[in-house]
Design an enzyme around this catalytic site. Structure first.
Site, mmCIF file in Angstrom:
data_model
loop_
_atom_site.group_PDB
_atom_site.id
_atom_site.type_symbol
_atom_site.label_atom_id
_atom_site.label_comp_id
_atom_site.label_asym_id
_atom_site.label_seq_id
_atom_site.Cartn_x
_atom_site.Cartn_y
_atom_site.Cartn_z
ATOM 1 N N GLY A 46 79.688 62.006 41.606
ATOM 2 C CA GLY A 46 78.798 61.281 40.711
ATOM 3 C C GLY A 46 77.587 62.121 40.370
ATOM 4 O O GLY A 46 77.268 63.090 41.065
ATOM 5 N N GLN A 51 69.036 64.015 37.812
ATOM 6 C CA GLN A 51 69.453 65.234 38.521
ATOM 7 C C GLN A 51 69.597 66.433 37.591
ATOM 8 O O GLN A 51 69.643 67.574 38.048
ATOM 9 C CB GLN A 51 70.777 64.997 39.254
ATOM 10 C CG GLN A 51 70.628 64.096 40.460
ATOM 11 C CD GLN A 51 71.968 63.876 41.126
ATOM 12 O OE1 GLN A 51 72.764 63.067 40.666
ATOM 13 N NE2 GLN A 51 72.232 64.625 42.187
ATOM 14 N N CYS A 93 74.605 64.770 48.583
ATOM 15 C CA CYS A 93 74.044 64.688 47.235
ATOM 16 C C CYS A 93 73.954 66.091 46.654
ATOM 17 O O CYS A 93 73.555 67.028 47.355
ATOM 18 C CB CYS A 93 72.654 64.062 47.315
ATOM 19 S SG CYS A 93 71.796 63.997 45.741
ATOM 20 N N LEU A 94 74.304 66.239 45.389
ATOM 21 C CA LEU A 94 74.244 67.561 44.750
ATOM 22 C C LEU A 94 72.815 68.097 44.685
ATOM 23 O O LEU A 94 72.613 69.302 44.585
ATOM 24 C CB LEU A 94 74.841 67.493 43.337
ATOM 25 C CG LEU A 94 76.347 67.185 43.268
ATOM 26 C CD1 LEU A 94 76.777 67.007 41.819
ATOM 27 C CD2 LEU A 94 77.166 68.280 43.938
ATOM 28 N N HIS A 135 74.398 55.005 45.150
ATOM 29 C CA HIS A 135 73.724 56.301 45.270
ATOM 30 C C HIS A 135 73.140 56.733 43.918
ATOM 31 O O HIS A 135 71.979 57.144 43.830
ATOM 32 C CB HIS A 135 74.738 57.320 45.799
ATOM 33 C CG HIS A 135 74.204 58.705 45.961
ATOM 34 N ND1 HIS A 135 74.085 59.329 47.178
ATOM 35 C CD2 HIS A 135 73.773 59.617 45.045
ATOM 36 C CE1 HIS A 135 73.585 60.545 47.005
ATOM 37 N NE2 HIS A 135 73.388 60.746 45.721
ATOM 38 N N GLU A 136 73.952 56.621 42.859
ATOM 39 C CA GLU A 136 73.506 57.091 41.539
ATOM 40 C C GLU A 136 72.428 56.173 40.952
ATOM 41 O O GLU A 136 71.475 56.662 40.339
ATOM 42 C CB GLU A 136 74.686 57.235 40.571
ATOM 43 C CG GLU A 136 75.813 58.172 41.035
ATOM 44 C CD GLU A 136 75.334 59.539 41.506
ATOM 45 O OE1 GLU A 136 74.280 60.014 41.047
ATOM 46 O OE2 GLU A 136 76.011 60.138 42.361
ATOM 47 N N HIS A 139 69.106 57.018 42.317
ATOM 48 C CA HIS A 139 68.477 58.173 41.644
ATOM 49 C C HIS A 139 67.626 57.709 40.460
ATOM 50 O O HIS A 139 66.560 58.265 40.204
ATOM 51 C CB HIS A 139 69.543 59.138 41.116
ATOM 52 C CG HIS A 139 70.010 60.159 42.118
ATOM 53 N ND1 HIS A 139 69.164 61.070 42.696
ATOM 54 C CD2 HIS A 139 71.239 60.425 42.621
ATOM 55 C CE1 HIS A 139 69.858 61.848 43.520
ATOM 56 N NE2 HIS A 139 71.116 61.479 43.496
HETATM 57 ZN ZN LIG Z 1 72.663 62.286 44.572
#
Ligand SMILES: [Zn+2]
Length: 170
Positions: A46, A51, A93-94, A135-136, A139
């Site tokens: 995701g 991000q 997480c990226l 999670h997204e 953000h």
């Molecule tokens: Zn993340």
């Protein structure tokens, strides 16, 4: 299509609340396409617009990581309507590379959001999909998964990523 740069923990955009998208236009559709490409290349399950340093309420999800076109989900102005149950599982997480920690998430969520034609959808998601949605959406509200960890763990992770001269150092 273009791959976008994924910003990392400590960047001010990640701590900011993203702005609602009032009109789904070509600019938004291009951002979504670029985000899907960026998410696949990363690779990740995701991605959220903040991000890639865009403070807009847009997320992309693909549990198949590019294997199945029909599993790509793009949601504009996503909103979690209900949460049910609890599952503890390691999460990453990226924007916080190489860190994986246990986070409690709902087992099931109902989420609504618009697609790239501006149509509204209500989706029901369980387990991993529910986790990624939560999670997204976090953000978009300026929250990272590390914010759910103990203050000590959080401090250690921040220390690892954030240089001393940056204002976000706690
Ligand atoms: Zn993340």
């Amino acid at each position: 299509m273009a791959r976008l740069e994924i910003i990392k923990i400590g960047h001010p955009t990640l701590a900011r609340k993203s702005v609602r998208i009032e009109k789904v236009d070509d600019e938004i559709r291009r951002l979504a396409r670029d985000m899907v490409e960026t998410m696949h290349a990363a690779p990740g399950l995701g991605l959220s617009a903040p991000q890639v340093n865009v403070s807009r309420r847009l997320i992309t999800v693909d549990l198949s990581i590019g294997e199945k076109q029909e599993e790509i989900i793009v949601l504009i102005n996503p909103e979690i309507l209900s949460r049910e149950g609890k599952v503890v599982r390691e999460e990453g997480c990226l924007s916080v590379p190489e860190i994986f920690e246990k986070v409690t998430r709902p087992q099931k969520v109902v989420i609504k959001g618009q697609d790239l034609d501006g149509r509204e959808h209500v989706l029901e998601a369980q387990d991993m999909l529910a986790r990624v949605f939560c999670h997204e959406v976090d953000h978009l509200d300026g929250k990272l998964f590390v914010d759910f960890l103990s203050p000590l763990k959080r401090k250690l992770i921040r220390k690892k990523f954030i240089k001393k001269d940056e204002p976000n150092e706690p």
